[in-house]
Design a protein around this motif. Structure first.
Motif, PDB file in Angstrom:
ATOM      1  N   LYS A   1     -11.283   5.072 -10.254  1.00  0.00           N
ATOM      2  CA  LYS A   1     -10.382   4.126  -9.985  1.00  0.00           C
ATOM      3  C   LYS A   1      -9.875   3.231 -10.835  1.00  0.00           C
ATOM      4  CE  LYS A   1     -13.739   4.221  -5.199  1.00  0.00           C
ATOM      5  NZ  LYS A   1     -13.923   5.721  -5.953  1.00  0.00           N
ATOM      6  N   GLN A   2      -8.723   2.814 -10.663  1.00  0.00           N
ATOM      7  CA  GLN A   2      -8.386   2.140 -11.841  1.00  0.00           C
ATOM      8  C   GLN A   2      -8.182   0.341 -11.194  1.00  0.00           C
ATOM      9  OE1 GLN A   2      -5.690   4.129 -14.146  1.00  0.00           O
ATOM     10  NE2 GLN A   2      -4.613   2.085 -14.112  1.00  0.00           N
ATOM     11  N   TYR A   3      -8.232  -0.214 -12.089  1.00  0.00           N
ATOM     12  CA  TYR A   3      -7.709  -1.833 -11.552  1.00  0.00           C
ATOM     13  C   TYR A   3      -6.697  -2.530 -13.204  1.00  0.00           C
ATOM     14  CZ  TYR A   3     -11.728  -1.544  -8.574  1.00  0.00           C
ATOM     15  OH  TYR A   3     -12.366  -0.944  -7.878  1.00  0.00           O
TER      16      TYR A   3
ATOM     17  N   ALA B   1      -3.681  10.109  -4.123  1.00  0.00           N
ATOM     18  CA  ALA B   1      -3.671   8.541  -4.244  1.00  0.00           C
ATOM     19  C   ALA B   1      -3.377   7.951  -3.555  1.00  0.00           C
ATOM     20  CB  ALA B   1      -3.631   8.756  -6.287  1.00  0.00           C
TER      21      ALA B   1
ATOM     22  N   ARG C   1       1.060  -1.123   0.479  1.00  0.00           N
ATOM     23  CA  ARG C   1       0.306  -0.110   0.006  1.00  0.00           C
ATOM     24  C   ARG C   1       0.585   1.488   0.072  1.00  0.00           C
ATOM     25  NH1 ARG C   1      -3.258   2.831   3.351  1.00  0.00           N
ATOM     26  NH2 ARG C   1      -5.077   3.253   3.194  1.00  0.00           N
TER      27      ARG C   1
ATOM     28  N   ASN D   1      -6.415   4.395  -6.250  1.00  0.00           N
ATOM     29  CA  ASN D   1      -7.808   4.990  -6.279  1.00  0.00           C
ATOM     30  C   ASN D   1      -7.232   6.331  -5.773  1.00  0.00           C
ATOM     31  OD1 ASN D   1     -10.188   6.233  -4.756  1.00  0.00           O
ATOM     32  ND2 ASN D   1     -10.596   4.799  -2.812  1.00  0.00           N
ATOM     33  N   GLN D   2      -8.046   7.221  -6.549  1.00  0.00           N
ATOM     34  CA  GLN D   2      -7.928   8.934  -6.232  1.00  0.00           C
ATOM     35  C   GLN D   2      -9.098   9.848  -5.845  1.00  0.00           C
ATOM     36  OE1 GLN D   2      -5.587  10.720 -10.344  1.00  0.00           O
ATOM     37  NE2 GLN D   2      -7.742  11.579 -10.449  1.00  0.00           N
TER      38      GLN D   2
ATOM     39  N   LYS E   1       0.950   5.860  -1.041  1.00  0.00           N
ATOM     40  CA  LYS E   1       0.987   6.793  -1.483  1.00  0.00           C
ATOM     41  C   LYS E   1       1.117   8.323  -2.443  1.00  0.00           C
ATOM     42  CE  LYS E   1      -1.447  10.439   1.492  1.00  0.00           C
ATOM     43  NZ  LYS E   1      -2.726  10.906   2.610  1.00  0.00           N
TER      44      LYS E   1
ATOM     45  N   ASP F   1     -12.224  10.991  -5.280  1.00  0.00           N
ATOM     46  CA  ASP F   1     -13.485  10.389  -5.454  1.00  0.00           C
ATOM     47  C   ASP F   1     -13.575  10.745  -6.855  1.00  0.00           C
ATOM     48  OD1 ASP F   1     -13.814  13.440  -5.449  1.00  0.00           O
ATOM     49  OD2 ASP F   1     -14.839  13.913  -4.471  1.00  0.00           O
TER      50      ASP F   1
ATOM     51  N   LYS G   1     -12.738   3.203 -13.815  1.00  0.00           N
ATOM     52  CA  LYS G   1     -14.122   3.600 -13.784  1.00  0.00           C
ATOM     53  C   LYS G   1     -13.836   5.133 -12.616  1.00  0.00           C
ATOM     54  CE  LYS G   1     -17.125   1.050 -11.607  1.00  0.00           C
ATOM     55  NZ  LYS G   1     -18.052   0.026 -10.607  1.00  0.00           N
ATOM     56  N   ASP G   2     -15.362   6.695 -13.814  1.00  0.00           N
ATOM     57  CA  ASP G   2     -15.324   6.994 -12.395  1.00  0.00           C
ATOM     58  C   ASP G   2     -16.962   7.421 -11.897  1.00  0.00           C
ATOM     59  OD1 ASP G   2     -16.403   8.234 -14.636  1.00  0.00           O
ATOM     60  OD2 ASP G   2     -15.399  10.084 -14.992  1.00  0.00           O
TER      61      ASP G   2
ATOM     62  N   TYR H   1      -4.410  -1.990  -7.667  1.00  0.00           N
ATOM     63  CA  TYR H   1      -5.937  -0.866  -7.604  1.00  0.00           C
ATOM     64  C   TYR H   1      -5.303   0.700  -7.264  1.00  0.00           C
ATOM     65  CZ  TYR H   1     -10.009   1.132  -5.083  1.00  0.00           C
ATOM     66  OH  TYR H   1     -10.976   1.822  -4.740  1.00  0.00           O
TER      67      TYR H   1
END
Length: 501
Positions: free
Chosen positions: A88-90, A57, A51, A82-83, A53, A85, A112-113, A80
């Protein structure tokens, strides 16, 4: 050095140091952290529940290589990002540069947004501009739309997508194909560049530049455009299409073709209302009734056509002129009823059939509904037929009403009913010399014609008048009451119908 200058320099240094620290990738957690200079020189190996940062993000993965000096990260397995709100990217793999904030992801990439989901195999993401791009086929799903293309670029801030090469946009109402598209996910507007097609339930659209709103099913087709609908098509410099209202309009070189009824309508502005089977064309409108080898050309200020297949009602009004090689005419308004095979001319009409000039308060032409050839003629009130004699004067027939029959597109018989009168210049069949001039009046007269010349005359009641030798014919009897020669108004070509007298 003054104390204030020193303090300002200190604050600037601290600010720059703080900014540099913020731009560094931070390790938040990993089950195992170690270095292997032989396999991965200068890298820190993160293994298990990794994990990290960077500037808002959070990234997680199974394994990562972190190059602190270069401020770079390579992530592997269930990556994964996570930016907050926004995005989000995988993916299976990710390469990230903390200084440039640019990422390269590959292997089952999914982004995804709140407005869309993007899937591809390889993706580049510039976090500083919030632009994502792919060059190896991608799919974007937004609301009801599915867009695929070989090359694509998504601008997350503007909710805008640029797609190129084999672009396809599909929703339950239509399928759009093009080579280059700019698409706004919020508005649903698609900007098309190059040859493009749009297919929906009952229409096909083609354009080489245009705008199509996928949410409202509205199209603005701006270059070399065509709308196909069942057996009709509309072309024009600029076309508008509304699928929900079944409405289309166009401006600039409009061409509307009805292939079933063999009608072409042209003009500089037109509207089509498909729900009520109606069209109206203005600004130099021209209707062409297609007949093998010899079409009819009709012009007026406005042309309106309504009605279902084989039941068309065409109205042409103001400054009407029409031309066909064997028939032309002029009036203020014209109505054609296709189902009945009837065309009516109103308001000072004049009709020319070969050498004959035909006038009356109104003229009705009746065609054979099977062959579509001219069958008969009705001239109602103040009927008058004039045929210019080659040398001497005018052959004339007038009466209250007239009823004629056509054979091979020429008048063959004519019945005059009420207040009939005739002036006829008789010539010998061999030499064509003038032999006599007839001036007769009779309430009802039947004429037979051959090659547009009077062959026989039959008076149904006792006539009044006489036949004169040419030398004895009184000049003041040469013209019947109401005679007007309008030969200078006659359109001699299809181009002449656009001349307003």
């Amino acid at each position: 050095m003054k104390l204030s200058v020193v303090i300002n320099l200190l604050f600037l240094f601290l600010s720059l140091f703080s900014s540099a620290q913020e731009s560094k990738i931070k390790i938040l957690h990993s089950n195992q952290t170690y270095a292997d200079q032989e396999l991965y020189p200068d890298a820190l190996i993160l293994n298990g529940e990794v994990r990290v940062k960077h500037e808002g993000a959070i990234m997680t993965c199974k394994k990562a290589l972190y190059y602190k000096v270069q401020n770079r990260l390579y992530a592997y397995g269930d990556v994964y990002v996570n930016q907050g709100d926004t995005i989000k990217q995988y993916s299976n793999h990710l390469q990230y540069d903390g200084d440039s904030k640019k990422a390269l992801s590959w292997g089952q990439v999914r982004v995804k947004d709140k407005d869309m989901t993007l899937t591809t195999d390889t993706l580049r993401f510039d976090r500083s501009t919030q632009v994502l791009s792919y060059h190896c086929f991608g799919k974007i799903v937004t609301d009801k739309n599915i867009l695929t293309s070989q090359v694509g670029k998504y601008f997350a801030k503007d909710k805008k997508l640029t797609a190129k090469q084999n672009v396809k946009l599909v929703n339950p109402d239509m399928t759009l194909k093009t080579g280059h598209l700019d698409y706004n996910t919020n508005s649903g507007r698609s900007y098309l560049y190059g040859p493009s097609t749009i297919k929906n339930e009952d229409s096909d659209l083609y354009t080489e530049r245009g705008i199509y709103n996928t949410k409202l099913s509205l199209g603005y087709l701006l270059s070399n455009s065509v709308i196909y609908h069942q057996n009709n098509e509309i072309r024009g410099d600029s076309l508008y299409y509304n699928q929900s209202d079944d409405f289309a309009s166009g401006s600039g070189n409009i061409v509307i073709t009805d292939t079933v009824n063999k009608i072409v309508v042209k003009g500089d502005y037109g509207e089509i209302y498909r729900k009520i089977d109606s069209m109206i064309v203005t600004k130099r409108p021209l209707a062409i009734s297609i007949v093998e080898k010899d079409s009819m050309y009709i012009h007026g200020d406005t042309i309106s056509i309504t009605g279902s297949e084989n039941k068309k009602l065409m109205r042409v009004y103001h400054h009407v002129k029409f031309f066909k090689s064997d028939l032309s005419g002029k009036c203020d308004s014209l109505v054609t009823r296709q189902a009945e095979g009837i065309t009516e001319l109103f308001n000072n009409p004049v009709l020319w059939s070969d050498k004959n000039q035909i006038t009356g308060d109104s003229i009705r032409l009746i065609s054979d509904k099977t062959t579509q050839k001219l069958d008969s003629l009705k001239i109602l009130k103040n009927a008058f037929i004039v045929n210019q004699d080659s040398i001497e004067g005018y052959n004339q027939i007038n009466g209250r009403n007239m009823f004629g029959k056509f054979k091979d597109q020429r008048l063959s018989t004519l019945l005059v009913k009420g207040n009939g009168a005739v002036v006829n210049y008789a010539r010998s069949e061999d030499t064509k010399d003038l032999t006599a001039i007839m001036k007769m009046e009779c309430s009802n007269i039947i004429f037979s014609l051959e090659n547009n010349n009077i062959k026989t005359i039959r008076f149904l009641k006792q006539p009044a008048g006489k036949t004169y030798p040419p030398s004895e014919f009184p000049e003041d009897q040469a013209l019947l009451k109401g005679f007007i020669w309008r030969g200078n108004e006659r359109p001699l070509t299809k181009e002449d119908i656009f001349i307003h007298d």
